[in-house]
Design a protein around this motif. Structure first.
Motif, PDB file in Angstrom:
ATOM      1  N   GLN A 202       4.922  99.474  25.458  1.00 18.63           N
ATOM      2  CA  GLN A 202       4.947 101.745  25.128  1.00 18.63           C
ATOM      3  C   GLN A 202       4.074 101.957  24.129  1.00 18.63           C
ATOM      4  O   GLN A 202       4.844 101.017  22.518  1.00 18.63           O
ATOM      5  CB  GLN A 202       6.683 101.932  25.223  1.00 18.63           C
ATOM      6  CG  GLN A 202       6.626 102.915  24.705  1.00 18.63           C
ATOM      7  CD  GLN A 202       6.665 104.173  25.686  1.00 18.63           C
ATOM      8  OE1 GLN A 202       7.021 103.620  26.796  1.00 18.63           O
ATOM      9  NE2 GLN A 202       5.618 105.359  24.862  1.00 18.63           N
ATOM     10  N   VAL A 203       3.738 102.732  24.102  1.00 15.26           N
ATOM     11  CA  VAL A 203       3.102 103.962  22.152  1.00 15.26           C
ATOM     12  C   VAL A 203       3.889 104.614  21.573  1.00 15.26           C
ATOM     13  O   VAL A 203       4.663 105.511  23.000  1.00 15.26           O
ATOM     14  CB  VAL A 203       1.962 104.393  23.273  1.00 15.26           C
ATOM     15  CG1 VAL A 203       1.291 104.894  20.943  1.00 15.26           C
ATOM     16  CG2 VAL A 203       0.710 103.527  23.063  1.00 15.26           C
TER      17      VAL A 203
ATOM     18  N   VAL B  33       1.582  99.215  19.925  1.00 15.08           N
ATOM     19  CA  VAL B  33       2.130  99.520  21.164  1.00 15.08           C
ATOM     20  C   VAL B  33       3.655  98.186  20.505  1.00 15.08           C
ATOM     21  O   VAL B  33       3.698  97.661  19.878  1.00 15.08           O
ATOM     22  CB  VAL B  33       1.928  98.865  22.453  1.00 15.08           C
ATOM     23  CG1 VAL B  33       0.546  99.342  22.308  1.00 15.08           C
ATOM     24  CG2 VAL B  33       0.933  96.999  22.152  1.00 15.08           C
ATOM     25  N   TYR B  34       4.880  98.580  21.699  1.00 15.65           N
ATOM     26  CA  TYR B  34       5.638  97.521  21.180  1.00 15.65           C
ATOM     27  C   TYR B  34       5.013  96.829  22.063  1.00 15.65           C
ATOM     28  O   TYR B  34       5.787  96.966  23.557  1.00 15.65           O
ATOM     29  CB  TYR B  34       7.031  98.219  21.188  1.00 15.65           C
ATOM     30  CG  TYR B  34       7.287  99.715  20.872  1.00 15.65           C
ATOM     31  CD1 TYR B  34       6.604  99.449  19.186  1.00 15.65           C
ATOM     32  CD2 TYR B  34       8.470 100.302  21.670  1.00 15.65           C
ATOM     33  CE1 TYR B  34       7.140 100.972  19.028  1.00 15.65           C
ATOM     34  CE2 TYR B  34       8.311 101.838  20.476  1.00 15.65           C
ATOM     35  CZ  TYR B  34       7.843 101.831  19.322  1.00 15.65           C
ATOM     36  OH  TYR B  34       8.240 103.013  18.087  1.00 15.65           O
ATOM     37  N   ASP B  35       4.945  95.249  21.918  1.00 16.35           N
ATOM     38  CA  ASP B  35       4.841  94.215  22.462  1.00 16.35           C
ATOM     39  C   ASP B  35       6.342  93.873  22.663  1.00 16.35           C
ATOM     40  O   ASP B  35       5.972  92.777  23.872  1.00 16.35           O
ATOM     41  CB  ASP B  35       4.214  93.230  21.371  1.00 16.35           C
ATOM     42  CG  ASP B  35       4.097  92.665  20.328  1.00 16.35           C
ATOM     43  OD1 ASP B  35       5.008  93.430  19.730  1.00 16.35           O
ATOM     44  OD2 ASP B  35       4.234  91.816  20.116  1.00 16.35           O
TER      45      ASP B  35
ATOM     46  N   THR C  25       6.795 107.956  27.911  1.00 10.36           N
ATOM     47  CA  THR C  25       5.403 108.517  28.186  1.00 10.36           C
ATOM     48  C   THR C  25       4.496 107.931  26.255  1.00 10.36           C
ATOM     49  O   THR C  25       5.564 107.448  25.414  1.00 10.36           O
ATOM     50  CB  THR C  25       6.136 110.535  27.331  1.00 10.36           C
ATOM     51  OG1 THR C  25       6.434 110.870  28.542  1.00 10.36           O
ATOM     52  CG2 THR C  25       5.158 110.980  26.919  1.00 10.36           C
ATOM     53  N   PRO C  26       3.543 108.018  26.714  1.00 14.75           N
ATOM     54  CA  PRO C  26       2.666 107.930  24.785  1.00 14.75           C
ATOM     55  C   PRO C  26       2.583 108.806  24.020  1.00 14.75           C
ATOM     56  O   PRO C  26       2.993 109.781  24.410  1.00 14.75           O
ATOM     57  CB  PRO C  26       1.351 107.623  26.001  1.00 14.75           C
ATOM     58  CG  PRO C  26       1.581 107.667  27.605  1.00 14.75           C
ATOM     59  CD  PRO C  26       2.534 108.494  27.358  1.00 14.75           C
ATOM     60  N   GLY C  27       3.445 107.769  23.259  1.00 18.14           N
ATOM     61  CA  GLY C  27       3.739 108.754  21.676  1.00 18.14           C
ATOM     62  C   GLY C  27       2.833 109.034  20.688  1.00 18.14           C
ATOM     63  O   GLY C  27       1.313 109.370  21.101  1.00 18.14           O
TER      64      GLY C  27
END
Length: 368
Positions: free
Chosen positions: A70-71, A14-16, A131-133
């Motif tokens: 975000q993933v 995940v983008y933290d 949208t989860p990647g």
């Protein structure tokens, strides 16, 4: 809903801290497929320059900043482990190996969709951006939008085809070049460029010119560059640009190239691109520069009308392009030059990407 045993939680990147090069591996809940959806156990995901742009909020063309948590990822390949209701007519079954692309799903009803321009859908869902990647071990996808992967194609080789491969296939198809024509690929040793060289030279019969830094010459030539121009031999001022243009013209018999497909995020490449073209040549815009892109230097009406040049935008490709690209890969026409890394190395990969040190494509092994 048919299914196999699926874990309640799984690992995801995940983008933290969006806006910076920062991410962490977390365990998140494994979703269940809804109506018209399938659940994939993703084993491999390519790392694209677009992932870097989304993570760092570097693209002025995206409407919203990337959300925290975000993933990321959009080049995933894995097996279907669960089918949601309403997928009975899809032809998909448990165990099928399929891919998830940059475009995760489209409405199918807007003007761009009806014209086959999936990436321009007015309601497009983008993998890894709201949208989860595919930087995770399990992900949902619309049953009508995943791409079947040929049995003979290894997953690590197939993953970059989901964006890099289909993007350059579509761009070359729009270039107007014909077999025997010269085509220039700025960024020839990168993730997009090395695939463009192969598809252009081996799949479409073009004569390819690669432009990149000298350490990427061997890869570029191995992938089909008949001529390679080392950017380190040219200064960044007007004299250097003029010499580069002269060398492209000389390589093409003095006329210039039929097409230039920009496979790099370099503003300089766009500023130079039109100058490489012959009469009625085409510049295809693919790579997206970070920040505020500079205008194409020679894109003025006098130059364009005198030489009857075309400037074409090409955003990824559609479902048919993806199938055709994978068919080329299965036949051995195009093969991704891959470097396999574990999930824990993603930040290191992005740091190397920033410095232009990657050759070909990095693919994450998501099994660990």
């Amino acid at each position: 809903m048919a299914s196999v045993e699926v874990p309640a939680r799984h690992k995801a990147i995940v983008y933290d801290n969006p806006g910076t090069v920062s991410a962490k591996i977390e365990e998140i809940d494994t979703p269940k497929p809804g109506v018209g959806e399938v659940l994939l156990n993703i084993t491999h995901s390519g790392v694209c320059h677009s992932d870097y742009g989304v993570m760092t909020n570097a693209w002025s063309t995206l409407p919203f900043p990337t959300q925290k948590g975000q993933v990321g990822g959009h080049e995933g390949v894995g097996k279907i482990v669960a089918l949601g209701s309403g997928t009975e007519g899809s032809g998909l079954k448990i165990g099928d190996r399929v891919g998830i692309k940059w475009v995760a799903g489209v409405c199918g009803n807007c003007i761009p969709c009806l014209d086959g321009a999936d990436a321009n859908c007015t309601s497009v869902k983008i993998s890894g951006y709201y949208t989860p990647g595919t930087f995770q071990q399990y992900a949902l996808a619309p049953a009508n939008y995943v791409t079947p992967v040929p049995d003979s194609l290894p997953s690590d080789i197939a993953a970059p085809m989901m964006c890099g491969g289909v993007t350059v296939f579509s761009a070359l198809s729009k270039s107007g070049a014909k077999p025997g024509d010269w085509v220039v690929i700025p960024g020839s040793g990168g993730g997009l460029g090395h695939l463009a060289l192969q598809i252009g030279a081996r799949g479409m019969g073009f004569r390819m010119i690669g432009i990149d830094m000298g350490e990427k010459e061997q890869l570029s030539r191995d992938c089909g560059a008949e001529v390679f121009l080392d950017l380190s031999n040219y200064s960044r001022d007007d004299d250097g640009t003029n010499k580069l243009v002269e060398d492209v013209k000389a390589a093409t018999g003095g006329f210039g190239a039929a097409a230039v497909v920009i496979c790099t995020a370099s503003n300089a490449a766009y500023a130079q691109g039109l100058k490489f073209l012959r009469f009625r040549g085409t510049l295809v815009c693919v790579g997206v520069p970070e920040g505020d892109p500079v205008p194409i230097a020679t894109a003025n009406p006098g130059v364009i009308l005198t030489h009857e040049l075309r400037i074409v935008g090409s955003a990824v490709g559609n479902r048919k392009d993806a199938i055709d690209t994978l068919a080329m890969a299965a036949r051995g026409i195009v093969k991704t030059h891959v470097e396999i890394q574990p999930m824990s190395k993603l930040i290191e990969v992005f740091e190397r990407m920033e410095k232009g040190k990657l050759q070909g494509r990095v693919v994450l092994d998501l099994s660990g």
